[in-house]
Design a protein around this motif. Sequence first.
Motif, PDB file in Angstrom:
ATOM      1  N   HIS A  69      30.719  90.271  44.527  1.00 32.26           N
ATOM      2  CA  HIS A  69      31.927  89.925  43.786  1.00 32.26           C
ATOM      3  C   HIS A  69      31.919  90.550  42.386  1.00 32.26           C
ATOM      4  CE1 HIS A  69      33.079  86.959  46.866  1.00 32.26           C
ATOM      5  NE2 HIS A  69      31.802  86.654  46.913  1.00 32.26           N
ATOM      6  N   HIS A  70      31.353  91.752  42.285  1.00 31.34           N
ATOM      7  CA  HIS A  70      31.191  92.342  40.954  1.00 31.34           C
ATOM      8  C   HIS A  70      32.529  92.599  40.272  1.00 31.34           C
ATOM      9  CE1 HIS A  70      32.533  96.417  42.068  1.00 31.34           C
ATOM     10  NE2 HIS A  70      31.904  96.228  43.213  1.00 31.34           N
ATOM     11  N   HIS A  71      33.621  92.797  41.061  1.00 33.61           N
ATOM     12  CA  HIS A  71      34.924  93.060  40.461  1.00 33.61           C
ATOM     13  C   HIS A  71      35.442  91.857  39.687  1.00 33.61           C
ATOM     14  CE1 HIS A  71      35.701  91.095  44.319  1.00 33.61           C
ATOM     15  NE2 HIS A  71      36.854  90.682  43.819  1.00 33.61           N
ATOM     16  N   ARG A  72      34.849  90.681  39.911  1.00 28.94           N
ATOM     17  CA  ARG A  72      35.261  89.479  39.202  1.00 28.94           C
ATOM     18  C   ARG A  72      34.520  89.295  37.882  1.00 28.94           C
ATOM     19  NH1 ARG A  72      37.377  85.276  42.786  1.00 28.94           N
ATOM     20  NH2 ARG A  72      37.390  85.947  44.963  1.00 28.94           N
ATOM     21  N   ALA A  73      33.498  90.095  37.630  1.00 31.84           N
ATOM     22  CA  ALA A  73      32.599  89.827  36.502  1.00 31.84           C
ATOM     23  C   ALA A  73      32.618  90.945  35.469  1.00 31.84           C
ATOM     24  CB  ALA A  73      31.172  89.623  37.005  1.00 31.84           C
ATOM     25  N   ALA A  74      32.393  90.564  34.210  1.00 27.91           N
ATOM     26  CA  ALA A  74      32.181  91.504  33.112  1.00 27.91           C
ATOM     27  C   ALA A  74      30.928  91.077  32.373  1.00 27.91           C
ATOM     28  CB  ALA A  74      33.379  91.513  32.169  1.00 27.91           C
ATOM     29  N   VAL A  75      30.078  92.018  32.018  1.00 31.19           N
ATOM     30  CA  VAL A  75      28.844  91.707  31.303  1.00 31.19           C
ATOM     31  C   VAL A  75      28.795  92.545  30.029  1.00 31.19           C
ATOM     32  CG1 VAL A  75      27.580  91.075  33.398  1.00 31.19           C
ATOM     33  CG2 VAL A  75      27.539  93.445  32.619  1.00 31.19           C
ATOM     34  N   ARG A  76      28.233  91.963  28.984  1.00 30.96           N
ATOM     35  CA  ARG A  76      28.067  92.656  27.716  1.00 30.96           C
ATOM     36  C   ARG A  76      26.714  92.280  27.120  1.00 30.96           C
ATOM     37  NH1 ARG A  76      31.919  94.591  29.570  1.00 30.96           N
ATOM     38  NH2 ARG A  76      33.962  95.050  28.607  1.00 30.96           N
TER      39      ARG A  76
ATOM     40  N   GLN B 246      43.740  87.553  30.124  1.00 32.42           N
ATOM     41  CA  GLN B 246      43.182  88.901  30.172  1.00 32.42           C
ATOM     42  C   GLN B 246      42.209  89.027  31.339  1.00 32.42           C
ATOM     43  OE1 GLN B 246      41.359  89.700  26.375  1.00 32.42           O
ATOM     44  NE2 GLN B 246      43.316  89.954  25.314  1.00 32.42           N
ATOM     45  N   ASP B 247      42.059  90.241  31.866  1.00 33.68           N
ATOM     46  CA  ASP B 247      41.061  90.447  32.911  1.00 33.68           C
ATOM     47  C   ASP B 247      39.674  90.334  32.291  1.00 33.68           C
ATOM     48  OD1 ASP B 247      39.846  93.258  32.318  1.00 33.68           O
ATOM     49  OD2 ASP B 247      42.011  93.566  32.174  1.00 33.68           O
ATOM     50  N   PRO B 248      38.628  90.103  33.097  1.00 33.93           N
ATOM     51  CA  PRO B 248      37.296  89.852  32.538  1.00 33.93           C
ATOM     52  C   PRO B 248      36.811  90.928  31.565  1.00 33.93           C
ATOM     53  CG  PRO B 248      37.312  89.249  34.846  1.00 33.93           C
ATOM     54  CD  PRO B 248      38.638  89.898  34.564  1.00 33.93           C
ATOM     55  N   GLU B 249      37.049  92.204  31.852  1.00 29.93           N
ATOM     56  CA  GLU B 249      36.576  93.263  30.966  1.00 29.93           C
ATOM     57  C   GLU B 249      37.255  93.176  29.596  1.00 29.93           C
ATOM     58  OE1 GLU B 249      34.218  95.437  31.360  1.00 29.93           O
ATOM     59  OE2 GLU B 249      33.724  94.962  33.443  1.00 29.93           O
ATOM     60  N   ALA B 250      38.570  93.024  29.594  1.00 31.37           N
ATOM     61  CA  ALA B 250      39.287  92.925  28.323  1.00 31.37           C
ATOM     62  C   ALA B 250      38.917  91.649  27.581  1.00 31.37           C
ATOM     63  CB  ALA B 250      40.805  92.970  28.577  1.00 31.37           C
ATOM     64  N   LEU B 251      38.744  90.549  28.318  1.00 28.21           N
ATOM     65  CA  LEU B 251      38.390  89.279  27.685  1.00 28.21           C
ATOM     66  C   LEU B 251      37.020  89.363  27.022  1.00 28.21           C
ATOM     67  CD1 LEU B 251      39.043  86.338  27.115  1.00 28.21           C
ATOM     68  CD2 LEU B 251      38.145  85.748  29.382  1.00 28.21           C
ATOM     69  N   ALA B 252      36.078  90.027  27.679  1.00 29.63           N
ATOM     70  CA  ALA B 252      34.737  90.181  27.090  1.00 29.63           C
ATOM     71  C   ALA B 252      34.811  90.925  25.759  1.00 29.63           C
ATOM     72  CB  ALA B 252      33.814  90.905  28.061  1.00 29.63           C
ATOM     73  N   ASP B 253      35.577  92.007  25.729  1.00 19.12           N
ATOM     74  CA  ASP B 253      35.721  92.773  24.486  1.00 19.12           C
ATOM     75  C   ASP B 253      36.397  91.943  23.402  1.00 19.12           C
ATOM     76  OD1 ASP B 253      34.509  95.003  25.585  1.00 19.12           O
ATOM     77  OD2 ASP B 253      36.401  95.891  26.243  1.00 19.12           O
TER      78      ASP B 253
END
Length: 410
Positions: free
Chosen positions: A194-201, A380-387
């Motif tokens: 389910h990697h498309h659901r996750a964002a990591v930083r 926001q999508d996970p990537e944008a939300l992480a930023d």
Amino acid sequence: MTDTAIDYEAVFQAFPGVVALLTPDLVYADVNEEFLRVVGRTREQVVGGDLDDLFPDNPNDPRASGMANLKASLYRVLATGERDTMALQRYDVEPPDRPGHWEERYWSLVNAPLTGPDGKVMLLVLRVEEVTELIRAHGRPSGSRSRALEAELYTRARELQELNDRLRQAHSREREVALALQEAMLPDRRQVRHHHRAAVRYRPAVGALNVCGDWYDLVDLVGGHRVGVSVGDVVGHGLEAAGVMGQLRSALSAASRVAEGPAQALDVLGRYAHVVDGAESATAVTTFIDFDRHTITYSSAGHPPPVLVHPDGRAELLDGATDTPLDARPDPIPRPQADTSYTPGATLVLYTDGLIERRGEDIDTGLGRLADALARNRDQDPEALADTVLLELLPPGGATDDTALVIVRL
């Protein structure tokens, strides 16, 4: 003086030392008369200008690092809210009336914060004393003994500067190695289904020696559509902390694949941490997400609680199963575990304390700041939300502690 208000503007301008006020963006807000006299500039040339645009490093000296050192100190003040006294700095000056000519100067600097009612740094106070004449043998008729003493001081200052340069280079190399080791041991989110659901930083701390032991992990679990998501924090800095981090992350990743739940996985990790030098007081939190049942099972070993943001914006702290850090007990006992349900479209956020903790501030303030940022930007999508979260919560110059962040859209 009790009947007369003190004119602090006049005091600032008459102060015998060089003083400047900078904004958090490192723009000159004001300077005193002594500052203008020493640098040979007018107020119009300075106020409103950027720090490094007005006073760049000597381009003819490849070792020049005065401006970089000053900016690093100012960023530390912004991040910590505490005064920073710098080591003796060599910083060459280009007189405005002699372009291309650089005069060798030595400076003693102290940087301090000016905070507002909310505790945030509003301005930076830069106090400078030029000490060039104390360490440079300039040949004035002061007697052979005095000239010899000045020459000795000058030589020692040169040696100190070279030593500082070598130490800085060594520390920089250690930081680069530790960062490379740390990044190599941190997993790629694409390793889970389910990697498309996750964002990591991951954001390292500012400063040459501040590579810490923060880590995260995402792992597919046996049985159904389940994923394990964890973050942890090892006390310490540099290569040793990065090495301990790698051992604990790998151990938890393996334990999660066979454990009945996150509490059991942390039980295993705690017993392992007991025999790992440098794992004392390490913290971790792990969550098991069941996408079929829409449930999250979690357990925490002394770590800040994950945040579950519901589609309606309500932020729920998952703090119902918090226990002591890893290796806190000589004889570990079973850790607590809790469950919660979620509605599809919710967001789960795990992080390390560098994201929320600020010196002199209650941790609840940082948690509230995080919850507010997540609720406002939950669409926001996970990537944008992480930023967005990193941009809103981390200090402008970076934090003094590492930050790991994992965002999963459920």
